[in-house]
Scaffold this motif. Structure first.
Motif, PDB file in Angstrom:
ATOM      1  N   HIS A  71      10.635  -4.623   5.803  1.00  0.00           N
ATOM      2  CA  HIS A  71      10.342  -3.627   4.821  1.00  0.00           C
ATOM      3  C   HIS A  71      12.120  -2.865   4.232  1.00  0.00           C
ATOM      4  O   HIS A  71      11.630  -3.071   3.319  1.00  0.00           O
ATOM      5  CB  HIS A  71      10.540  -2.820   6.311  1.00  0.00           C
ATOM      6  N   ASP A  72      12.264  -4.122   4.719  1.00  0.00           N
ATOM      7  CA  ASP A  72      14.331  -3.026   4.411  1.00  0.00           C
ATOM      8  C   ASP A  72      14.205  -4.616   2.550  1.00  0.00           C
ATOM      9  O   ASP A  72      15.077  -3.921   1.490  1.00  0.00           O
ATOM     10  CB  ASP A  72      15.409  -3.099   5.255  1.00  0.00           C
ATOM     11  N   ALA A  73      14.398  -5.029   3.258  1.00  0.00           N
ATOM     12  CA  ALA A  73      14.240  -6.823   2.008  1.00  0.00           C
ATOM     13  C   ALA A  73      13.717  -5.818   1.245  1.00  0.00           C
ATOM     14  O   ALA A  73      13.871  -6.359  -0.682  1.00  0.00           O
ATOM     15  CB  ALA A  73      14.154  -7.255   2.882  1.00  0.00           C
ATOM     16  N   LEU A  74      12.017  -5.257   0.841  1.00  0.00           N
ATOM     17  CA  LEU A  74      11.543  -5.844  -0.243  1.00  0.00           C
ATOM     18  C   LEU A  74      12.183  -4.489  -0.964  1.00  0.00           C
ATOM     19  O   LEU A  74      11.807  -4.406  -2.196  1.00  0.00           O
ATOM     20  CB  LEU A  74       9.595  -5.254   0.566  1.00  0.00           C
ATOM     21  N   LYS A  75      12.614  -2.811  -0.359  1.00  0.00           N
ATOM     22  CA  LYS A  75      13.344  -2.167  -1.191  1.00  0.00           C
ATOM     23  C   LYS A  75      14.601  -3.164  -2.793  1.00  0.00           C
ATOM     24  O   LYS A  75      14.727  -2.259  -3.455  1.00  0.00           O
ATOM     25  CB  LYS A  75      14.172  -1.632  -0.630  1.00  0.00           C
ATOM     26  N   LYS A  76      14.793  -4.215  -2.507  1.00  0.00           N
ATOM     27  CA  LYS A  76      16.000  -4.685  -3.111  1.00  0.00           C
ATOM     28  C   LYS A  76      15.333  -6.225  -3.564  1.00  0.00           C
ATOM     29  O   LYS A  76      15.918  -7.263  -4.290  1.00  0.00           O
ATOM     30  CB  LYS A  76      16.915  -5.675  -2.272  1.00  0.00           C
ATOM     31  N   VAL A  77      13.780  -6.109  -3.905  1.00  0.00           N
ATOM     32  CA  VAL A  77      13.409  -7.260  -4.499  1.00  0.00           C
ATOM     33  C   VAL A  77      11.661  -6.487  -5.049  1.00  0.00           C
ATOM     34  O   VAL A  77      11.335  -5.326  -5.240  1.00  0.00           O
ATOM     35  CB  VAL A  77      11.929  -8.002  -2.971  1.00  0.00           C
ATOM     36  N   GLY A  78      11.865  -7.360  -6.284  1.00  0.00           N
ATOM     37  CA  GLY A  78      10.812  -6.603  -7.268  1.00  0.00           C
ATOM     38  C   GLY A  78      10.117  -7.446  -7.291  1.00  0.00           C
ATOM     39  O   GLY A  78       9.964  -9.192  -7.573  1.00  0.00           O
TER      40      GLY A  78
ATOM     41  N   ASN B  95       2.110  -0.841  -3.110  1.00  0.00           N
ATOM     42  CA  ASN B  95       2.763  -0.143  -2.378  1.00  0.00           C
ATOM     43  C   ASN B  95       3.617  -0.584  -1.427  1.00  0.00           C
ATOM     44  O   ASN B  95       4.354  -0.709  -1.513  1.00  0.00           O
ATOM     45  CB  ASN B  95       1.448   1.068  -1.926  1.00  0.00           C
ATOM     46  N   LEU B  96       2.493  -1.815  -0.635  1.00  0.00           N
ATOM     47  CA  LEU B  96       3.555  -2.028   0.434  1.00  0.00           C
ATOM     48  C   LEU B  96       4.404  -3.365  -0.005  1.00  0.00           C
ATOM     49  O   LEU B  96       5.656  -3.403   0.633  1.00  0.00           O
ATOM     50  CB  LEU B  96       2.266  -3.402   1.034  1.00  0.00           C
ATOM     51  N   ILE B  97       3.722  -3.682  -1.443  1.00  0.00           N
ATOM     52  CA  ILE B  97       5.033  -5.020  -1.970  1.00  0.00           C
ATOM     53  C   ILE B  97       6.020  -3.860  -2.847  1.00  0.00           C
ATOM     54  O   ILE B  97       7.252  -4.239  -2.155  1.00  0.00           O
ATOM     55  CB  ILE B  97       4.574  -5.621  -3.063  1.00  0.00           C
ATOM     56  N   ASP B  98       5.879  -2.459  -3.155  1.00  0.00           N
ATOM     57  CA  ASP B  98       7.127  -1.728  -3.235  1.00  0.00           C
ATOM     58  C   ASP B  98       7.978  -1.443  -2.110  1.00  0.00           C
ATOM     59  O   ASP B  98       8.859  -0.922  -2.644  1.00  0.00           O
ATOM     60  CB  ASP B  98       6.112  -0.835  -4.323  1.00  0.00           C
ATOM     61  N   GLY B  99       7.719  -1.359  -1.189  1.00  0.00           N
ATOM     62  CA  GLY B  99       8.536  -1.157  -0.188  1.00  0.00           C
ATOM     63  C   GLY B  99       8.177  -0.208   0.722  1.00  0.00           C
ATOM     64  O   GLY B  99       8.190   0.212   1.290  1.00  0.00           O
ATOM     65  N   LEU B 100       6.662   0.140   0.581  1.00  0.00           N
ATOM     66  CA  LEU B 100       5.424   1.088   1.563  1.00  0.00           C
ATOM     67  C   LEU B 100       5.859   0.005   3.076  1.00  0.00           C
ATOM     68  O   LEU B 100       4.706  -0.770   2.506  1.00  0.00           O
ATOM     69  CB  LEU B 100       4.581   1.308   0.990  1.00  0.00           C
ATOM     70  N   GLU B 104       4.033   3.365   7.626  1.00  0.00           N
ATOM     71  CA  GLU B 104       4.277   4.490   6.569  1.00  0.00           C
ATOM     72  C   GLU B 104       2.886   4.612   5.210  1.00  0.00           C
ATOM     73  O   GLU B 104       2.955   6.617   5.565  1.00  0.00           O
ATOM     74  CB  GLU B 104       5.310   4.132   5.407  1.00  0.00           C
ATOM     75  N   PHE B 105       2.341   4.184   4.589  1.00  0.00           N
ATOM     76  CA  PHE B 105       1.275   4.237   4.150  1.00  0.00           C
ATOM     77  C   PHE B 105       0.284   4.809   5.430  1.00  0.00           C
ATOM     78  O   PHE B 105      -0.588   6.272   4.595  1.00  0.00           O
ATOM     79  CB  PHE B 105       0.442   2.602   4.125  1.00  0.00           C
ATOM     80  N   ILE B 106      -0.474   4.211   6.887  1.00  0.00           N
ATOM     81  CA  ILE B 106      -1.642   5.465   7.389  1.00  0.00           C
ATOM     82  C   ILE B 106      -0.253   6.455   7.569  1.00  0.00           C
ATOM     83  O   ILE B 106      -0.977   7.420   7.401  1.00  0.00           O
ATOM     84  CB  ILE B 106      -1.316   4.676   8.629  1.00  0.00           C
ATOM     85  N   LEU B 107       0.210   6.787   7.574  1.00  0.00           N
ATOM     86  CA  LEU B 107       1.301   8.268   8.229  1.00  0.00           C
ATOM     87  C   LEU B 107       0.939   8.950   6.865  1.00  0.00           C
ATOM     88  O   LEU B 107       1.095  10.048   7.314  1.00  0.00           O
ATOM     89  CB  LEU B 107       2.812   7.656   8.499  1.00  0.00           C
TER      90      LEU B 107
END
Lengths: 298, 277
Positions: A71-78, B95-100, B104-107
């Protein structure tokens, strides 16, 4: 070298079908990687697993140093996978603003990235009015919003016209030259050959090759020859230990090399033996021929 | 939490369809006020609804929350489409790939459900307060602010109902089919209830069982207010019928609905987690 992604013995089964079989490879910082494979070879599934949208069956993967949660890693990934997915009723600007909110990035990045992909003048048009090429460029802009350490692209030129393909490839090279690591999945060989430095070749979910692109083309190449004294030429070639095999197709003779040899050296050798060549080309096997060999022989 | 609400608000605010439905809903809520102007004046029969005492405190809380509860269908469409559109646009994947995260999505959807319910409750409170202040025969603060548990029940009712819609949206992924499924489930529950109570006439068997099912438990939160009107009661007494209903909001009714809500949200999360997108 800094590791960005490590995949160990990853397996994914959809019912009876094994989409990814025992796959392992590592992605290091600063290179452009290609995942090459025909359609249905498990490229998108592999990317889906590491991006947390597909559940793995077994094996594991870790991002960066291994201590970061996905989850945290994906914030540094595009990343963009398959088709560009945006809200059709929002404009490009509104869509990117939403991505900023999700990624926790400042809104000022939006204009910067739109400019990079050349969509700044269309930023207030609704997404549904965009052409496929523009959608794809918007997706790249969106993936770049957080200045990612790695950019993951799945078939970025799929379905585009030649101009669109060229634009996307130029963009990828430009991004790579800024030091961003890129992972590119594609079934297009020349795309991987043109853009990537490293390649992982997949077939039916299995890894066939992984390493540098230029090392994959392991042969020493071959000569394409024509001469008036064709039979003499063939005799000489077949006697020479430098050549592994000789093929004749009409007037054209193809001689495959066993060890490195320069074309000028070869030309002089023939001249000394009294054979004058009317046609001499030295070529290397293309990635395509290598790829077909790899995927067929297994 | 604010971040998640903001994300969801951003998605809703540019969607024309959602905007129209939300506005319609609130306009209709305001239209409860129009009941006040219902007036028949046909010769000897004079009928003015507002003068029947429907806007008397504290009865107005009961009446208005009940009527407003019937309008929740409009917001249901918004809730269901805000979930299923994420599937049809495939934006959930992005959304999930972008880091959600999936949680968090359900919330973010659930917080929106709570926000909609809360806004509706406050809205109904204000509309009822104004109507009461205009038409009520009793205006002592102690009477005005009695029976406010109907507003709590209204809030819980909306949260429960929308959570049900949210779950069906996640489960079925298509808004039209999700809404249709809800309607079918409603009729299944309603018809089976009618059959069960038909076989057990004169007993509480049907009610005792069905109070635990989703639609009946939502319905039980706010009982039908019509028979509570003094005018109706007077008529009933004349024909010798005793309408001594139990109108109160009970804690166990709230508990059952909250139980369903928790189950729906948990199941939505489990479903999303197990699914490959």
């Amino acid at each position: 070298m800094d590791t960005i992604l490590t995949i160990n013995n990853l397996t994914k089964k959809f019912g009876y079908l094994t989409a990814v079989k025992d796959l392992s490879f590592t992605i290091n910082k600063g290179n452009v990687y290609g995942i090459l494979g025909p359609n249905g070879s498990g490229k998108s599934t592999t990317l889906g697993i590491v991006l947390n949208v597909v559940n793995k069956t077994s094996g594991d993967f870790s991002w960066f140093d291994g201590n970061t949660t996905t989850h945290d890693a994906l914030k540094k990934v595009g990343a963009i996978i398959e088709r560009p997915n945006f809200y059709p009723y929002m404009s490009a600007y509104q869509n990117l603003k939403l991505v900023c909110k999700i990624k926790g990035v400042d809104f000022s990045k939006v204009d910067e990235k739109l400019e990079l992909v050349g969509l700044l003048d269309r930023k207030d048009s609704k997404f549904q009015t965009y052409s496929l090429g523009m959608k794809q460029r918007l997706a790249i802009a969106s993936a770049l919003l957080n200045d990612p350490e790695i950019l993951i692209l799945d078939e970025p030129t799929n379905g585009l016209d030649p101009q669109g393909i060229h634009q996307i490839r130029t963009l990828i090279k430009q991004i790579a030259s800024n030091g961003t690591t890129i992972l590119l999945a594609s079934h297009l060989l020349d795309e991987v050959e043109k853009v990537c430095s490293h390649v992982v070749v997949l077939r039916k979910g299995e890894k066939l090759y992984s390493g540098r692109v230029d090392e994959m083309i392991s042969s020493h190449g071959f000569f394409e020859l024509k001469a008036e004294k064709q039979s003499e030429l063939i005799q000489v070639l077949e006697a020479d230990a430098n050549f592994s095999s000789v093929k004749t197709e009409g007037e054209l003779i193809t001689a495959f090399l066993n060890q490195p040899m320069d074309a000028s050296v070869f030309n002089k050798l023939m001249f000394d033996k009294g054979i004058t060549l009317s046609h001499l080309v030295k070529r290397k096997e293309s990635l395509e021929e290598q790829f077909l060999k790899l995927t067929n022989n297994q | 939490m604010l971040r998640l609400l903001e994300i969801e608000f951003h998605k809703l605010r540019y969607s024309k369809a959602s905007k129209i439905l939300i506005i319609t809903y609130f306009v209709l809520l305001t239209c409860i006020a129009l009941f006040a102007s219902i007036k028949f004046d046909i010769g000897p029969i004079k009928f003015h609804l507002a003068e029947l005492g429907i806007f008397n405190f504290p009865y107005v809380w009961h009446f208005n929350t009940f009527v407003a509860g019937l309008l929740k269908f409009f917001l249901l469409l918004v809730i269901v489409s805000m979930v299923s559109n994420e599937y049809s646009n495939k934006t959930i994947k992005q959304n999930l790939i972008d880091g959600l995260s999936k949680k968090e999505f359900i919330l973010s959807k659930f917080y929106t459900v709570i926000a909609f319910s809360l806004i509706s409750t406050v809205f109904v409170f204000i509309v009822s307060l104004i109507l009461g202040l205009i038409y009520s025969s009793y205006k002592e603060p102690s009477i005005i602010f009695s029976d406010l548990e109907y507003l709590i029940a209204f809030f819980i009712k909306l949260v429960g109902f929308f959570s049900f819609g949210l779950f069906l949206g996640v489960l079925i992924k298509r808004s039209a089919f999700a809404v249709a499924t809800m309607i079918v489930l409603f009729f299944v529950e309603f018809i089976s209830y009618a059959i069960v109570s038909g076989y057990n006439r004169g007993t509480d068997v049907a009610d005792n069982i069905y109070q635990f099912l989703p639609f009946k438990s939502l319905w039980n939160l706010i009982d039908e207010p019509g028979s509570r009107l003094s005018a109706v009661q007077a008529v009933a007494q004349q024909v010798g019928e005793d309408l001594a209903y139990d109108y109160a909001v009970h804690w166990y009714e709230i508990a059952i609905v909250l139980g369903w809500t928790a189950l729906f949200i948990f199941l939505s999360y489990r479903l999303l987690k197990k699914r490959d997108l």
